[in-house]
Scaffold this active site. Structure first.
Site, short mmCIF file in Angstrom:
data_model
loop_
_atom_site.label_atom_id
_atom_site.label_comp_id
_atom_site.label_asym_id
_atom_site.label_seq_id
_atom_site.Cartn_x
_atom_site.Cartn_y
_atom_site.Cartn_z
CG ASP A 1 -10.54 -1.77 6.08
OD1 ASP A 1 -11.27 -1.56 7.05
OD2 ASP A 1 -10.95 -1.88 4.92
CE LYS B 1 -4.48 -1.26 0.50
NZ LYS B 1 -5.72 -0.61 0.14
#
Length: 406
Positions: A119, A73
Site C-alpha cells: 500500500d 517499514k
C-alpha cells in the site's frame, strides 16, 4: 455519527504462542546499524496526549523518519530482503548480514530482482534495498493508491504496476511473479510462504529494542498499555512478541484497524481467519487489508486484549493531536492514537479497563509513518509537515541523550 467498533477479546491471555519464530534477538538491529544513516528514532513524552487520554504518561516512538524514509517499514523490508536474497542466491551465512556481505555472496545481479505488493511504505523499503544490492525491483500497488505514494516508490528505481482490485489482489499478483530470478518479499504469508513474512516481523523488533534501551537509560516506566495499528498484522505481531513473551507484567495490548478493513477483529469474533471483502476505502492506506497474515494470527488472537475499529475521522483527529505535540504523522501512523482516543471517548468503563486506560497508566504508541501523502496531510492538519516539525518543543528521549528540540 463517527464510526467506532470495540471488541474486548475473551480469548486473550498473558503469554502468546511464538511457534514458528526463533527467540527474539538483536541480530536484526545489528544489521540495521550497518545501513547508511542508521540512528535510533526518538521517543517523545507527550503530556498533552496524556491529558486527553486521562492517563499519567504517553510515550510516542516516532518512526516518521527511519533510514531516510518516512516510515518504519524499511526495518522489516531490509531484514527480510537481505535474508531472502542471502538464502536464495548467497548460500549459508553466519554472523550479521549487511548490504556489503550479501552483495559479495550473490555475485552477479544481472536479470535478478525483488518483487513486493504494497500500500506504499513496505514496497518503497523493498525497492530501496534492491537498489542498494544492485537488483531490479517490481512493486505492485492496488488501484486507488495515491500518486504521491507511487512516485515515492518509483523514486527508488522500482517499476510500479497498479493492480485492478485491493491490496489482497496485489498480493496474489505478486506471488505469480516469483521465479528463479525474481524473489517475492512480502509482509504477509500464505500457504507454503512464511520465511520472508517471518523475517519482516523480526526486522521490526529493532524499534522495540530501541524503546527498551531508551526506557532503561532515562528511568522511564514500562508501558501499561501498548497500542498497535494493524493491516495484515506483521507490525502488531512484532510488538506483541516483544512485550508479551515472558514478561512479568505485560502491558495491555490494543489493536487498531480501519472499521472498513477490520479483518483481525472479524477473525477474533469468528474464532478463525476471516476475509473482510473490499473495496477498502479508508485513508489509512497502509492498514487497508482484508485478510490477516496466517503466520501471525495465532499471536494476535491470543495476545490482543481489545480490538478497535475506527473511521477516518479518528485517524485525522489523531494526526492533529500529534501535530500539536510537534510530531508529524500520516493517516496510518496516527491510527494507534486514534483508536485510543475512540476508546477514551466511546468505550464503556469495562472496555477502557480491559485496555489498561487508568489514571496512573503509561501508554506507548508508535507513530509508524510521517506525511506519506503530503497534500492530504496539509488538508487534515491545516499546516505542512515542515511547519509542524519546526514547531516542536518538548522532551525527547533519544538513546544517548535527552534534550529539548526546538
Amino acid at each position: 455519527m463517527t464510526t467506532v467498533e470495540i471488541y474486548a477479546n475473551p480469548a486473550a491471555r498473558p503469554a502468546v504462542p511464538t511457534a514458528g519464530f526463533t527467540p527474539e534477538s538483536r541480530v536484526p538491529l545489528d544489521t540495521h546499524a550497518t545501513l547508511p544513516g542508521y540512528a535510533p528514532t526518538e521517543l517523545h513524552s507527550c503530556p498533552g496526549l496524556a491529558a486527553r487520554l486521562g492517563v499519567r504518561t504517553v510515550l510516542v516512538k516516532d518512526e516518521s523518519e527511519r533510514l531516510g524514509l518516512p516510515s518504519f517499514k524499511i526495518l522489516g523490508a531490509s531484514w527480510a530482503a537481505l535474508t531472502t536474497v542471502q538464502a536464495a542466491w548467497g548460500g549459508e551465512s553466519d554472523g550479521p548480514l549487511s548490504v556489503a556481505t550479501v552483495r559479495a555472496a550473490i555475485g552477479s545481479t544481472t536479470g535478478r530482482g525483488l518483487v513486493a505488493a504494497t500500500d506504499g511504505n513496505h514496497g518503497r523499503g523493498i525497492a530501496r534495498v534492491a537498489q542498494l544490492l544492485g537488483l531490479e525491483s517490481t512493486i505492485l500497488v492496488p488501484e486507488g493508491t495515491s500518486q504521491a505514494r507511487i512516485d515515492a516508490i518509483a523514486s527508488e528505481g522500482a517499476v510500479v504496476e497498479v493492480v485492478d482490485g485491493t491490496y489482497d489482489d496485489a498480493i496474489s499478483a505478486s506471488a505469480r511473479l516469483a521465479d528463479d530470478s525474481h524473489l517475492v518479499v512480502s509482509d504477509t504469508s500464505w500457504e507454503g510462504y512464511t520465511a520472508a513474512p517471518r523475517a519482516v516481523v523480526e526486522g521490526y523488533s529493532t524499534m522495540f529494542f530501541e524503546i527498551d534501551d531508551a526506557l532503561a537509560e532515562h528511568g522511564l516506566p514500562q508501558p501499561d498499555v501498548l497500542a498497535l495499528q494493524a493491516g495484515v498484522g506483521a507490525f502488531a505481531a512484532s510488538g506483541l512478541r516483544h512485550f508479551r513473551d515472558g514478561r512479568e507484567r505485560p502491558p495491555a495490548i490494543v489493536i487498531i484497524e480501519p472499521s472498513s478493513a477490520n479483518c483481525l477483529m472479524a477473525s477474533a469474533r469468528a474464532g478463525g481467519l476471516t476475509l473482510v471483502p473490499g473495496p477498502h476505502r479508508s485513508s489509512m492506506a497502509g492498514l487497508n487489508c482484508g485478510m490477516p497474515s496466517e503466520l501471525v494470527w495465532p499471536l494476535l488472537a491470543a495476545g490482543t486484549d481489545v480490538f478497535v475499529g475506527i473511521g477516518d475521522e479518528y485517524a485525522e483527529e489523531a494526526m492533529r493531536a500529534l501535530a500539536d505535540e510537534g510530531i508529524v504523522s500520516g493517516e496510518s501512523g496516527a491510527a494507534g492514537l486514534g483508536g485510543l482516543l475512540a476508546l477514551a471517548e466511546r468505550g464503556t468503563p469495562e472496555e477502557r479497563s480491559r485496555a489498561g486506560l487508568h489514571t496512573d497508566a503509561c501508554v506507548l504508541i508508535v507513530n509508524t509513518e510521517g506525511a506519506t501523502d503530503p497534500a492530504n496531510y496539509e488538508r487534515v492538519v491545516g499546516r505542512s509537515a515542515a511547519d509542524v516539525a519546526s514547531a516542536r518543543d518538548h522532551l525527547v528521549f533519544s538513546n544517548g541523550a535527552d534534550h529539548h528540540d526546538h
